[in-house]
Write a protein that holds these residues in place. Structure first.
Motif, PDB file in Angstrom:
ATOM      1  N   GLY A 122       0.809  -1.209   0.000  1.00 34.81           N
ATOM      2  CA  GLY A 122       0.000   0.000   0.000  1.00 34.81           C
ATOM      3  C   GLY A 122       0.839   1.254   0.000  1.00 34.81           C
ATOM      4  O   GLY A 122       2.051   1.217  -0.194  1.00 34.81           O
ATOM      5  N   LEU A 123       0.163   2.372   0.232  1.00 34.09           N
ATOM      6  CA  LEU A 123       0.820   3.672   0.185  1.00 34.09           C
ATOM      7  C   LEU A 123       1.129   4.223   1.573  1.00 34.09           C
ATOM      8  O   LEU A 123       1.513   5.371   1.702  1.00 34.09           O
ATOM      9  N   ASP A 124       0.926   3.425   2.608  1.00 32.56           N
ATOM     10  CA  ASP A 124       1.202   3.881   3.966  1.00 32.56           C
ATOM     11  C   ASP A 124       2.619   3.514   4.383  1.00 32.56           C
ATOM     12  O   ASP A 124       3.152   2.474   3.996  1.00 32.56           O
ATOM     13  N   ASN A 125       3.206   4.385   5.162  1.00 33.96           N
ATOM     14  CA  ASN A 125       4.522   4.163   5.762  1.00 33.96           C
ATOM     15  C   ASN A 125       5.618   3.897   4.742  1.00 33.96           C
ATOM     16  O   ASN A 125       6.437   3.001   4.912  1.00 33.96           O
ATOM     17  N   LEU A 126       5.630   4.703   3.674  1.00 34.63           N
ATOM     18  CA  LEU A 126       6.713   4.597   2.698  1.00 34.63           C
ATOM     19  C   LEU A 126       7.945   5.297   3.262  1.00 34.63           C
ATOM     20  O   LEU A 126       7.883   6.472   3.614  1.00 34.63           O
ATOM     21  N   PRO A 127       9.065   4.603   3.365  1.00 28.95           N
ATOM     22  CA  PRO A 127      10.254   5.244   3.920  1.00 28.95           C
ATOM     23  C   PRO A 127      10.869   6.236   2.927  1.00 28.95           C
ATOM     24  O   PRO A 127      10.914   5.978   1.734  1.00 28.95           O
ATOM     25  N   TYR A 128      11.294   7.380   3.455  1.00 21.91           N
ATOM     26  CA  TYR A 128      12.003   8.355   2.630  1.00 21.91           C
ATOM     27  C   TYR A 128      13.302   8.748   3.309  1.00 21.91           C
ATOM     28  O   TYR A 128      13.419   8.685   4.535  1.00 21.91           O
ATOM     29  N   VAL A 129      14.273   9.121   2.499  1.00 25.34           N
ATOM     30  CA  VAL A 129      15.545   9.655   2.987  1.00 25.34           C
ATOM     31  C   VAL A 129      15.878  10.864   2.126  1.00 25.34           C
ATOM     32  O   VAL A 129      15.842  10.790   0.897  1.00 25.34           O
ATOM     33  N   LEU A 130      16.171  11.966   2.776  1.00 22.30           N
ATOM     34  CA  LEU A 130      16.560  13.195   2.098  1.00 22.30           C
ATOM     35  C   LEU A 130      18.036  13.427   2.381  1.00 22.30           C
ATOM     36  O   LEU A 130      18.441  13.488   3.546  1.00 22.30           O
ATOM     37  N   HIS A 131      18.857  13.482   1.314  1.00 26.08           N
ATOM     38  CA  HIS A 131      20.293  13.762   1.433  1.00 26.08           C
ATOM     39  C   HIS A 131      20.554  15.098   0.763  1.00 26.08           C
ATOM     40  O   HIS A 131      19.963  15.391  -0.275  1.00 26.08           O
ATOM     41  N   GLY A 132      21.449  15.878   1.323  1.00 23.06           N
ATOM     42  CA  GLY A 132      21.768  17.122   0.662  1.00 23.06           C
ATOM     43  C   GLY A 132      22.998  17.783   1.230  1.00 23.06           C
ATOM     44  O   GLY A 132      23.667  17.255   2.123  1.00 23.06           O
ATOM     45  N   LYS A 133      23.276  18.960   0.677  1.00 26.33           N
ATOM     46  CA  LYS A 133      24.384  19.749   1.203  1.00 26.33           C
ATOM     47  C   LYS A 133      24.020  21.223   1.121  1.00 26.33           C
ATOM     48  O   LYS A 133      23.328  21.670   0.209  1.00 26.33           O
ATOM     49  N   LEU A 134      24.482  21.939   2.103  1.00 26.65           N
ATOM     50  CA  LEU A 134      24.319  23.379   2.197  1.00 26.65           C
ATOM     51  C   LEU A 134      25.700  23.963   1.958  1.00 26.65           C
ATOM     52  O   LEU A 134      26.611  23.765   2.759  1.00 26.65           O
ATOM     53  N   ALA A 135      25.874  24.628   0.798  1.00 25.68           N
ATOM     54  CA  ALA A 135      27.189  25.132   0.407  1.00 25.68           C
ATOM     55  C   ALA A 135      27.554  26.360   1.234  1.00 25.68           C
ATOM     56  O   ALA A 135      26.728  27.237   1.445  1.00 25.68           O
ATOM     57  N   GLY A 136      28.791  26.395   1.671  1.00 25.66           N
ATOM     58  CA  GLY A 136      29.256  27.519   2.460  1.00 25.66           C
ATOM     59  C   GLY A 136      30.743  27.757   2.320  1.00 25.66           C
ATOM     60  O   GLY A 136      31.414  28.079   3.289  1.00 25.66           O
ATOM     61  N   GLY A 137      31.286  27.572   1.146  1.00 28.46           N
ATOM     62  CA  GLY A 137      32.716  27.807   0.956  1.00 28.46           C
ATOM     63  C   GLY A 137      33.506  26.526   1.131  1.00 28.46           C
ATOM     64  O   GLY A 137      32.960  25.446   1.330  1.00 28.46           O
ATOM     65  N   VAL A 138      34.822  26.667   1.098  1.00 29.93           N
ATOM     66  CA  VAL A 138      35.714  25.513   1.127  1.00 29.93           C
ATOM     67  C   VAL A 138      35.553  24.690   2.399  1.00 29.93           C
ATOM     68  O   VAL A 138      35.412  23.478   2.355  1.00 29.93           O
ATOM     69  N   PHE A 139      35.541  25.325   3.566  1.00 32.25           N
ATOM     70  CA  PHE A 139      35.428  24.588   4.818  1.00 32.25           C
ATOM     71  C   PHE A 139      34.046  24.706   5.437  1.00 32.25           C
ATOM     72  O   PHE A 139      33.793  24.169   6.500  1.00 32.25           O
ATOM     73  N   GLY A 140      33.118  25.420   4.794  1.00 29.73           N
ATOM     74  CA  GLY A 140      31.823  25.654   5.393  1.00 29.73           C
ATOM     75  C   GLY A 140      30.693  24.812   4.853  1.00 29.73           C
ATOM     76  O   GLY A 140      29.575  24.904   5.328  1.00 29.73           O
ATOM     77  N   THR A 141      30.929  23.955   3.864  1.00 30.12           N
ATOM     78  CA  THR A 141      29.864  23.124   3.320  1.00 30.12           C
ATOM     79  C   THR A 141      29.432  22.102   4.359  1.00 30.12           C
ATOM     80  O   THR A 141      30.255  21.450   4.984  1.00 30.12           O
ATOM     81  N   MET A 142      28.113  22.004   4.550  1.00 30.02           N
ATOM     82  CA  MET A 142      27.574  21.081   5.543  1.00 30.02           C
ATOM     83  C   MET A 142      26.641  20.097   4.845  1.00 30.02           C
ATOM     84  O   MET A 142      25.715  20.496   4.156  1.00 30.02           O
ATOM     85  N   ARG A 143      26.886  18.828   5.020  1.00 23.61           N
ATOM     86  CA  ARG A 143      26.020  17.789   4.480  1.00 23.61           C
ATOM     87  C   ARG A 143      24.948  17.462   5.512  1.00 23.61           C
ATOM     88  O   ARG A 143      25.177  17.574   6.709  1.00 23.61           O
ATOM     89  N   PHE A 144      23.768  17.047   5.015  1.00 24.05           N
ATOM     90  CA  PHE A 144      22.681  16.736   5.933  1.00 24.05           C
ATOM     91  C   PHE A 144      21.867  15.568   5.414  1.00 24.05           C
ATOM     92  O   PHE A 144      21.945  15.191   4.248  1.00 24.05           O
ATOM     93  N   SER A 145      21.078  14.991   6.310  1.00 21.67           N
ATOM     94  CA  SER A 145      20.208  13.881   5.976  1.00 21.67           C
ATOM     95  C   SER A 145      18.999  13.934   6.896  1.00 21.67           C
ATOM     96  O   SER A 145      19.106  14.308   8.063  1.00 21.67           O
ATOM     97  N   ASP A 146      17.841  13.588   6.365  1.00 20.58           N
ATOM     98  CA  ASP A 146      16.615  13.495   7.137  1.00 20.58           C
ATOM     99  C   ASP A 146      15.882  12.267   6.634  1.00 20.58           C
ATOM    100  O   ASP A 146      15.935  11.947   5.448  1.00 20.58           O
ATOM    101  N   SER A 147      15.202  11.566   7.509  1.00 15.61           N
ATOM    102  CA  SER A 147      14.467  10.376   7.081  1.00 15.61           C
ATOM    103  C   SER A 147      13.183  10.257   7.872  1.00 15.61           C
ATOM    104  O   SER A 147      13.012  10.879   8.911  1.00 15.61           O
ATOM    105  N   GLY A 148      12.284   9.465   7.351  1.00 11.35           N
ATOM    106  CA  GLY A 148      11.003   9.242   8.004  1.00 11.35           C
ATOM    107  C   GLY A 148      10.126   8.400   7.109  1.00 11.35           C
ATOM    108  O   GLY A 148      10.601   7.670   6.247  1.00 11.35           O
ATOM    109  N   THR A 149       8.816   8.525   7.316  1.00  5.74           N
ATOM    110  CA  THR A 149       7.868   7.786   6.490  1.00  5.74           C
ATOM    111  C   THR A 149       6.827   8.740   5.938  1.00  5.74           C
ATOM    112  O   THR A 149       6.481   9.736   6.568  1.00  5.74           O
ATOM    113  N   LEU A 150       6.354   8.413   4.748  1.00 13.53           N
ATOM    114  CA  LEU A 150       5.291   9.165   4.093  1.00 13.53           C
ATOM    115  C   LEU A 150       4.019   8.331   4.129  1.00 13.53           C
ATOM    116  O   LEU A 150       4.054   7.122   3.926  1.00 13.53           O
ATOM    117  N   ASN A 151       2.896   8.987   4.361  1.00  6.74           N
ATOM    118  CA  ASN A 151       1.592   8.347   4.259  1.00  6.74           C
ATOM    119  C   ASN A 151       0.842   9.043   3.146  1.00  6.74           C
ATOM    120  O   ASN A 151       0.371  10.164   3.314  1.00  6.74           O
TER     121      ASN A 151
END
Length: 159
Positions: free
Chosen positions: A121-150
């Motif tokens: 079904g369409l309930d509790n589909l797992p998602y993962v969000l990966h990304g990066k926030l650019a901030g220069g040579v030493f300031g780039t920060m990578r991030f991740s968020d996860s959960g489920t979609l209904n």
């Protein structure tokens, strides 16, 4: 004599580099969460929407950024990707919202549809969000968020 001078210069340079690394700020990671998804006008067979991210800065210093990129995986498969060149600052111990337009290709949508037909079904589909926030040579920060979609179920068992 020149070899001894070169060794002394290299040793001094190594000490300077190690001291510079010790002076880099020790920052806690940003807290980044998906807070909304809104549809956008697409073209052809693509689907577009805006992903809204809440960024929380738990640090004592401001964080400046100059772009963001992200990938959204649903049910273990890449669904959408997007980039934005927006820039700004998230103040110390504060938060902000960033909106990133993302695109779902026709191929990715088809791959997801085939994957969903194999699940219950369409309930509790797992998602993962990966990304990066650019901030220069030493300031780039990578991030991740996860959960489920209904996702909403179709009315009367049909689309």
């Amino acid at each position: 004599m020149p070899l001894r001078l070169i060794r002394t210069l290299l040793a001094g340079l190594l000490i300077l580099v190690l001291n510079a690394c010790a002076l880099l700020p020790n920052r806690d990671p940003l807290n980044i969460n998906v807070v909304g998804i809104e549809p956008l006008q697409g073209q052809g067979l693509e689907i577009r929407f805006t992903v809204k991210l809440r960024l929380q800065n738990p640090n004592e210093t401001d964080i400046r950024y100059s772009g963001v990129a992200l990938n959204l995986d649903v049910n273990g498969k890449l669904l959408a990707s997007g980039v934005s060149d927006q820039s700004g600052t998230i103040g110390r111990f504060s938060e902000g919202i960033i909106s990133v337009p993302v695109t779902v290709s026709a191929f990715a949508a088809l791959r997801q549809a085939v994957g969903l037909s194999e699940t219950q079904g369409l309930d509790n589909l797992p998602y993962v969000l990966h990304g990066k926030l650019a901030g220069g040579v030493f300031g780039t920060m990578r991030f991740s968020d996860s959960g489920t979609l209904n996702l909403p179920q179709p009315a009367n068992g049909s689309w």
